[in-house]
Write an enzyme that holds these catalytic residues in place. Sequence first.
Site, PDB file in Angstrom:
ATOM      1  N   LYS A 176      11.280 -46.492  50.645  1.00  0.00           N
ATOM      2  CA  LYS A 176      10.700 -45.231  51.119  1.00  0.00           C
ATOM      3  C   LYS A 176      10.326 -44.369  49.915  1.00  0.00           C
ATOM      4  CE  LYS A 176      12.214 -41.236  52.163  1.00  0.00           C
ATOM      5  NZ  LYS A 176      11.074 -40.460  51.599  1.00  0.00           N
ATOM      6  N   GLY A 229      16.607 -39.576  42.624  1.00  0.00           N
ATOM      7  CA  GLY A 229      16.276 -38.266  43.186  1.00  0.00           C
ATOM      8  C   GLY A 229      17.277 -37.241  42.696  1.00  0.00           C
ATOM      9  N   THR A 231      20.624 -34.698  42.509  1.00  0.00           N
ATOM     10  CA  THR A 231      22.062 -34.963  42.598  1.00  0.00           C
ATOM     11  C   THR A 231      22.610 -34.605  43.984  1.00  0.00           C
ATOM     12  OG1 THR A 231      22.316 -34.714  40.225  1.00  0.00           O
ATOM     13  CG2 THR A 231      24.300 -34.404  41.541  1.00  0.00           C
ATOM     14  N   THR A 233      21.010 -34.756  46.855  1.00  0.00           N
ATOM     15  CA  THR A 233      20.608 -35.847  47.763  1.00  0.00           C
ATOM     16  C   THR A 233      21.426 -37.103  47.469  1.00  0.00           C
ATOM     17  OG1 THR A 233      18.374 -34.979  47.510  1.00  0.00           O
ATOM     18  CG2 THR A 233      18.597 -36.999  48.765  1.00  0.00           C
ATOM     19  N   GLU A 251      20.341 -42.743  40.516  1.00  0.00           N
ATOM     20  CA  GLU A 251      19.728 -42.146  39.314  1.00  0.00           C
ATOM     21  C   GLU A 251      19.382 -40.725  39.689  1.00  0.00           C
ATOM     22  OE1 GLU A 251      19.647 -43.550  36.554  1.00  0.00           O
ATOM     23  OE2 GLU A 251      19.860 -45.671  37.017  1.00  0.00           O
ATOM     24  N   CYS A 285      12.892 -36.240  34.807  1.00  0.00           N
ATOM     25  CA  CYS A 285      14.356 -36.118  34.789  1.00  0.00           C
ATOM     26  C   CYS A 285      14.885 -36.052  33.358  1.00  0.00           C
ATOM     27  CB  CYS A 285      14.975 -37.289  35.534  1.00  0.00           C
ATOM     28  SG  CYS A 285      14.416 -38.880  34.896  1.00  0.00           S
ATOM     29  N   GLU A 388      19.680 -27.830  37.033  1.00  0.00           N
ATOM     30  CA  GLU A 388      18.356 -28.435  36.803  1.00  0.00           C
ATOM     31  C   GLU A 388      17.280 -27.608  37.502  1.00  0.00           C
ATOM     32  OE1 GLU A 388      17.292 -32.059  38.929  1.00  0.00           O
ATOM     33  OE2 GLU A 388      16.645 -32.943  37.036  1.00  0.00           O
TER      34      GLU A 388
HETATM   35  P1  NAD Z   1      15.068 -35.642  46.270  1.00  0.00           P
HETATM   36  O1  NAD Z   1      16.491 -35.919  46.064  1.00  0.00           O
HETATM   37  O2  NAD Z   1      14.669 -34.436  47.052  1.00  0.00           O
HETATM   38  O3  NAD Z   1      14.340 -36.855  47.001  1.00  0.00           O
HETATM   39  C1  NAD Z   1      14.353 -38.158  46.477  1.00  0.00           C
HETATM   40  C2  NAD Z   1      14.087 -39.147  47.589  1.00  0.00           C
HETATM   41  O4  NAD Z   1      15.200 -39.132  48.465  1.00  0.00           O
HETATM   42  C3  NAD Z   1      12.855 -38.815  48.439  1.00  0.00           C
HETATM   43  O5  NAD Z   1      12.206 -40.004  48.791  1.00  0.00           O
HETATM   44  C4  NAD Z   1      13.478 -38.173  49.665  1.00  0.00           C
HETATM   45  O6  NAD Z   1      12.685 -38.251  50.818  1.00  0.00           O
HETATM   46  C5  NAD Z   1      14.747 -38.984  49.806  1.00  0.00           C
HETATM   47  N1  NAD Z   1      15.839 -38.352  50.584  1.00  0.00           N
HETATM   48  C6  NAD Z   1      16.066 -37.037  50.791  1.00  0.00           C
HETATM   49  N2  NAD Z   1      17.151 -36.876  51.569  1.00  0.00           N
HETATM   50  C7  NAD Z   1      17.624 -38.123  51.835  1.00  0.00           C
HETATM   51  C8  NAD Z   1      18.730 -38.606  52.588  1.00  0.00           C
HETATM   52  N3  NAD Z   1      19.576 -37.782  53.206  1.00  0.00           N
HETATM   53  N4  NAD Z   1      18.912 -39.935  52.642  1.00  0.00           N
HETATM   54  C9  NAD Z   1      18.072 -40.787  52.007  1.00  0.00           C
HETATM   55  N5  NAD Z   1      17.014 -40.375  51.298  1.00  0.00           N
HETATM   56  C10 NAD Z   1      16.790 -39.057  51.206  1.00  0.00           C
HETATM   57  O7  NAD Z   1      14.438 -35.649  44.835  1.00  0.00           O
HETATM   58  P2  NAD Z   1      12.980 -35.250  44.448  1.00  0.00           P
HETATM   59  O8  NAD Z   1      12.872 -33.762  44.580  1.00  0.00           O
HETATM   60  O9  NAD Z   1      12.021 -36.145  45.143  1.00  0.00           O
HETATM   61  O10 NAD Z   1      12.947 -35.666  42.896  1.00  0.00           O
HETATM   62  C11 NAD Z   1      13.375 -34.834  41.879  1.00  0.00           C
HETATM   63  C12 NAD Z   1      14.772 -35.187  41.446  1.00  0.00           C
HETATM   64  O11 NAD Z   1      14.827 -36.542  41.065  1.00  0.00           O
HETATM   65  C13 NAD Z   1      15.226 -34.411  40.222  1.00  0.00           C
HETATM   66  O12 NAD Z   1      16.552 -34.009  40.402  1.00  0.00           O
HETATM   67  C14 NAD Z   1      15.147 -35.416  39.100  1.00  0.00           C
HETATM   68  O13 NAD Z   1      16.012 -35.186  38.016  1.00  0.00           O
HETATM   69  C15 NAD Z   1      15.506 -36.665  39.811  1.00  0.00           C
HETATM   70  N6  NAD Z   1      15.023 -37.823  39.089  1.00  0.00           N
HETATM   71  C16 NAD Z   1      15.942 -38.608  38.445  1.00  0.00           C
HETATM   72  C17 NAD Z   1      15.522 -39.701  37.705  1.00  0.00           C
HETATM   73  C18 NAD Z   1      16.504 -40.582  36.994  1.00  0.00           C
HETATM   74  O14 NAD Z   1      16.111 -41.673  36.591  1.00  0.00           O
HETATM   75  N7  NAD Z   1      17.737 -40.171  36.827  1.00  0.00           N
HETATM   76  C19 NAD Z   1      14.157 -40.003  37.631  1.00  0.00           C
HETATM   77  C20 NAD Z   1      13.257 -39.174  38.291  1.00  0.00           C
HETATM   78  C21 NAD Z   1      13.692 -38.094  39.029  1.00  0.00           C
END
Ligand code: NAD
Length: 487
Positions: A176, A229, A231, A233, A251, A285, A388
């Site tokens: 997804k 995504g 932390t 989530t 991650e 990130c 963040e």
């Molecule tokens: P997010 O956590 O809002 O969403 C990430 C994904 O999770 C999306 O596809 C979202 O639809 C899904 N999601 C949301 N709620 C969920 C649930 N309850 N169950 C399953 N899936 C769910 O993150 P974002 O806003 O899309 O991305 C930004 C974040 O991602 C930042 O915190 C960034 O640091 C992090 N990030 C980390 C890395 C890494 O490698 N550590 C890389 C890129 C981004």
Amino acid sequence: MSNFFKIKNYINGEMVEPVAGQYLDNIEPATGQVYSLVPDSDAADVERAVDAAEKAFPAWSKMPAAHRSKILCKIADLIDLDVDRLAKTETIDNGKPLSLARSLDIPRCSANIRHFATAILHFHSESHVTDGVGLNYTLRGPRGIAGIISPWNLPLYLLTWKVAPALATGNTVVAKPSELTPMTAHMFSEICREAGLPPGVLNIVHGLGAKAGAAIVGHKKISTVSFTGGTVTGREVAKTAAPFFKKVALEMGGKNPNIIFADADMDAAIQGGVRASFANQGQVCLCGSRMYVEEKIYPTFLEKFVAAAKMLKVGDPLTEGVDQGAVVSKTQLEKVKFYVDLARQDGGKFHCGGSSPTDLPARCRDGYFFSPTVITGLSPTCRVNQEEIFGPVVTITPFKDEDEVVALANGTEYGLASTVWTQNLARAHRLGDRINSGTVWVNCWMIRDLRVPFGGMKQSGVGREGGLEALRFYTEPKNICIQVPGV
Ligand code: NAD
């Protein structure tokens, strides 16, 4: 009924409508206008995808690795042939400058796929002679269906970073992508079909995290979950997966320190620091959002850094020569503004930025833009320096010595990445050891070698991806022990 293009789910090799027929608006961040619709999938769509993945698993997992590799390499070749169209689509979907999508995001997608498609040809398992008693060897097979959840900041880059090792090792996948940036994943589905990926091997279900995402993470037939995504989530994902004892990689977020010692090459540190602070509007990130500068050079560094930040051109991301596009959504823009207001309340001094630009072209009048922002004078423990933000906002704080800056660097709940600028070789190695982050860059930022373990410490992550770590993550080791007297 709207005339917007409808993205479809990719299930069992077909492009299909969501079962409930519901769609969400997909907004172009640079204009703030809807430009397509994305399926608002639910558990019924995930069920169909899992069913397809389950049926595809026996043949895909038993297919010779060389054959799987060939199909994956074909997908990588097709991405390379389509870089311009994919990059433009990603810019419209995400708001990032076209030059960045073309030079970094899309090339990295084919690199991800080619890396794992070829790595699998060299993947081997271990054997151990147990002195005089027996022989152990380890079988490593695919774990079954992998559930992959990816974010919006590097949409296809991070999706392929996970899909490639999962498929190369013989798993099938239900993925997804972020509901905010679904379009390149849709194009990727078409590419997979064209490359001859067998139906059901990869299934892409679009929709909201709390609905479609949670249905994937909580599905009992999905044994492996890889999530990138935020932390908060990630914590939800971990909770949902825990009762099933799934194998999970998380991650998550970062609040990465960027440390400049007085002996650093100042021009390189400024150039690297500007990139680390503002690349992709600060929505990487790995961005270095907390800068620490040794007192001796602090005034000069600050002056030069601010001058360089002011040179960045913010504008329509589709226009050549633009350095900064739009942040991804209205919600994200509001989050950035919230933290900027907090910084003001905490007495932060703004050297540039601090608001949305006012000189945008007419097309971008309602887009989600924010100017590169440099703030000083904040306490290391305030929320702006601890949480963040994920936007074009960087703080700069002076430090006295190595011990102090190590404590500052390690003084958040995160531990994803860090950067150290110094000409002192011994100090570079020492800090590499002393800073608690998954990656420590010295005199550089964002050099990525796909073979190295990638991931975060503390609240930034659990598990590692990249190279061998990823191949191991998606396979299950099984030990075979044979008694062989005298061996
Ligand atoms: P997010 O956590 O809002 O969403 C990430 C994904 O999770 C999306 O596809 C979202 O639809 C899904 N999601 C949301 N709620 C969920 C649930 N309850 N169950 C399953 N899936 C769910 O993150 P974002 O806003 O899309 O991305 C930004 C974040 O991602 C930042 O915190 C960034 O640091 C992090 N990030 C980390 C890395 C890494 O490698 N550590 C890389 C890129 C981004």
